[in-house]
Design an enzyme around this catalytic site. Sequence first.
Site, short mmCIF file in Angstrom:
data_model
loop_
_atom_site.label_atom_id
_atom_site.label_comp_id
_atom_site.label_asym_id
_atom_site.label_seq_id
_atom_site.Cartn_x
_atom_site.Cartn_y
_atom_site.Cartn_z
N ASP C 8 0.88 -1.17 0.00
CA ASP C 8 0.00 0.00 0.00
C ASP C 8 0.92 1.22 0.00
O ASP C 8 1.54 1.53 1.01
CB ASP C 8 -0.89 -0.04 1.25
CG ASP C 8 -1.68 1.26 1.45
OD1 ASP C 8 -1.66 2.12 0.54
OD2 ASP C 8 -2.31 1.40 2.51
N LYS C 73 2.72 11.36 -3.36
CA LYS C 73 1.67 10.69 -4.16
C LYS C 73 0.78 11.70 -4.88
O LYS C 73 0.24 11.42 -5.93
CB LYS C 73 0.84 9.83 -3.22
CG LYS C 73 -0.09 8.85 -3.91
CD LYS C 73 -0.70 7.94 -2.87
CE LYS C 73 -1.68 6.97 -3.47
NZ LYS C 73 -2.24 6.09 -2.42
N GLU C 172 -7.30 0.61 -4.41
CA GLU C 172 -7.31 0.52 -2.95
C GLU C 172 -8.64 0.03 -2.37
O GLU C 172 -8.64 -0.90 -1.56
CB GLU C 172 -6.89 1.86 -2.34
CG GLU C 172 -5.39 2.09 -2.53
CD GLU C 172 -4.96 3.54 -2.46
OE1 GLU C 172 -5.78 4.39 -2.07
OE2 GLU C 172 -3.80 3.83 -2.81
N ASP C 194 -13.36 5.02 1.13
CA ASP C 194 -11.93 5.06 1.43
C ASP C 194 -11.41 6.49 1.41
O ASP C 194 -11.20 7.07 0.34
CB ASP C 194 -11.20 4.18 0.39
CG ASP C 194 -9.69 4.15 0.61
OD1 ASP C 194 -9.19 4.82 1.53
OD2 ASP C 194 -9.00 3.46 -0.17
#
Lengths: 127, 236, 611
Positions: C8, C73, C172, C194
């Site tokens: 992850d 990210k 994800e 999420d």
Amino acid sequence: MAYSNKVIDHYNNHRNVGSLDKNAPEVGTGVVGAPECGDVMKLQLRVNNGVIEDAKFKTFGCGSAIASSSLATEMLKGKTLNEATEIKNTDIVNELNLPPVKIHCSVLAEDAIKAAIADYKKKNGLV
Amino acid sequence: MKRAGTTEVMQQRGCWNCGAPVESLYLCNRCATLQRFPEKIDYFTLFGIEPQLNIDLARLEAAFYELSRKFHPDFYQKKSSEEQAISLENSAILNKSYRTLKDPIQRVEYLIRFVEGGSAVASEAPADLFDEIFELQELLEGVKRGPGDAGEAGRLLGELKSAEGRFLKIQEEGNRSLERLSIEWDRLQKGRTEKGLTEEQRRSLSEMKQILSRRAYLERILNDIQTGIGKLEKGN
Amino acid sequence: MPRVVGIDLGTTNSLVAYMERGTPRVIPDAEGIAILPSVVSFGWEGRPEGVVVGEEAKKHLITYPDRTVFSIKRFMGKGMEDVGDDRTFVPYALTGGKQEVVRISVVGKLYTPPEISAFILRELKQRAEAFFKEPVRQAVITVPAYFNDSQRQATKDAGKIAGLEVLRIVNEPTAASLAYGLQKKKEGTIVVYDLGGGTFDVSILKIKNGIFEVLSTNGDTHLGGDDVDRQLTLLMVREIATQSGMDLSSSPEALQEIRLVSEKVKCQLSFEEKAEVALSFPDKKINYRRTIARTEFDALIDDFVEKTLGPCRQALTDAHLKPEQVDEVILVGGSTRIPLVRKRVADLFKKIPHSELNPDEVVALGAAVQADILAGGITNMLLLDVTPLSLGIETMGGGVSRLIPRNTTIPSSAKEMFTTFVDGQKSVSIHVVQGERELVKDCRSLAKFNLTEIDPMPAGIPRIEVTFMIDANGILNVNAKELRSGKAQSIEVKPTYGLTDGEVEKMISESIEHAREDLNERMFIEARNEAESVLRHAERALSQGAALVDGSEKGEIEKSIAGLKEAMNGNDHHRVREALDRLDQSTKHLAETLMNQTLKEALQEKKLSDL
């Protein structure tokens, strides 16, 4: 202006957008649609002594159709009705990086010209 | 009718890996490698269901899941790159078939193409719709430019809402007709084995095509109208 | 079976997990901590490219803000044009020309976001290798479901640069559903909400007979816990400015400190009704104290929470579902600890969301499950995911012709026929875009390629077949050919905001060189540490047992000690090891003698006490 530049110009600045009087006897109107995408195009011609004096189109949505119509109406002006049914340009265009055209859009303008001429002929008893 | 039996779909082909003649839709009986679907595969044969318009969605889903387990690239991670490529292609075809048959409208469009081999929409344009569409599009141009005052905005909104209602009604009627025609088609087709269409089937198909050819225009204008309404309501 | 790990790669934290006899587990570091902060700090070990990663790097956020990179990210797969506000929020320097991938400038060197992410991935790779005591070369890496093609490609590139073969890019929320499904063994329709540090995703899935079919997905790749921190930071900066007349927004150090305090306040307010803030900057004569109540916090983040609900509604519409038809809602991501988030999600879906899975770990655990599926471990589970955004190409007039609509199950392919615009047109420019809007300018540009050497034909005659194929990673391949001429067309692909294959190759070889350097360095340090302790023991033994050895033996030991000390001043771990061996040999007799003596004494003592 070189042919390729002319094309790019039409791509960026659409010409001849608008309407002519649908009920005038010297005006031929063609309305066609592309059922694949739901676009509808209207193309009108004003004819004087067998020569196309003015051409206007209106279409909503599809950009390809708009660009094609803009170019087609410009080429129609000054042509006779017979010449107009076979608009072709044989110049070879090199390295003109244009995006592709959906096939059904490319035929829309052509169909509209044919329909407008048919309408004019019908109105004036030429058929 | 052009009901392609498995024999017709399965043109002669040899296994890409061992050359043995392949008789199933996607597997070589001799060396057990995955094969590309036959070129002429149709979605009904793929799922092993009858070519009809009212289908058992639970059965379709079960078949989709079962076939997914056969083709998904997850299960070919350690296989040859050729087999990996076939698994990718077959999965993509499977996913597209499922998406098409799951949706009632796309299913009708697909069936027409399957039966007739041509386009699913009538070639003649629904001219009666065009004038109204043009008028509305011009109205929407006004919305895009921005209405002059609150009064004009209110008037535009009223007109758009009434047009929306009108078009939704036409759309709804079309959907109901398609449902009726779907049932009729399945009834007409039931038990038929000979090729060629009956007069009744032709009429049923042509009616479906008429409705479908109006759908695209209706969807487009409804979408535009709803965008316009959204814009006017936000402006207030 | 080679090891395939699940990673992850998060905005704030990253984790690596693996499958142990049917149960996914996270892999901890030597201290037993599984979470690795996604922070990379440069300029250590006396050289510009000396890097520390994770907790160690996090310590430098305030002290060295300009060379400590966090939230990388957010910049993956992006050009300068897309960066927007983020540019002012991060203290490190971003550069890059128009239509170019963003670069981060630290200690005089430029890094692309995939290179920085690769440092994080390499750390996780090494952690896994230390754990298994064997090399790890293959991984499944997760990305937000709403990541576009460039962002996915950038993530894959990062893996490659870190020396990992990325077997699959997994979304994800779907990864979370795999972990959840494996654990709970439930079937039905579930929603995964999420909300991470920097991205938000919502996915709706149907679980049946081991098949995890994604029905729809939506999200915002630019929405997450970072935004909550930012709201708090802006509030404090504003209030400090009013109180003291000092504008701290131009001080990177101060901003970083306030940002970290904001993060703490956010976490505290997730469990308590109020939080105390105390910030002091003595050099600026600022002493700021304040209590923030939960109610005030909720009001501050109301818009933020609301922003996540739009995508949820759209996902429901796309899945043709009403909230009542959803069986369960699962919360993933650290930001779902915020009470207001939980409340709003419960209101929307009309049910209490599940949060018993550790929201920080569940994505990595799911990645491990997918890794095991690919490795051939689990065979009864299959994930059928979708493409989050519609794909199309630009057509004449600036419009988009959609070829694959959003929420299409992948792998997915589509073909469409196009033609030329003018007579004699010899080339066509294919511009691939991703997005839901009708005009090219409102969509995301992915790549451009030119189809050249089309035989000159009148307009409308050529038949150009464009084929899209989206693979199981959600990554696109495009082909185009002109059918009338039948000949294959030369295609040249230029990714709009990505790295070319050549650039990635170069980064890989550079990183391998660095890795070799790094490895030597690490092995030397390990050998030296060992040598230090051996030396201490040897010198003590020699002084204790001086009477037990003869002169020549003593001389040999002293020579070995000197040799080791010399090797420790160099940088070659082989020489240290050799010197260690030599010392080991020469002290063998002494050690045995000492041992015997100690043993004898111990036994004697025992006898005495026994008597």
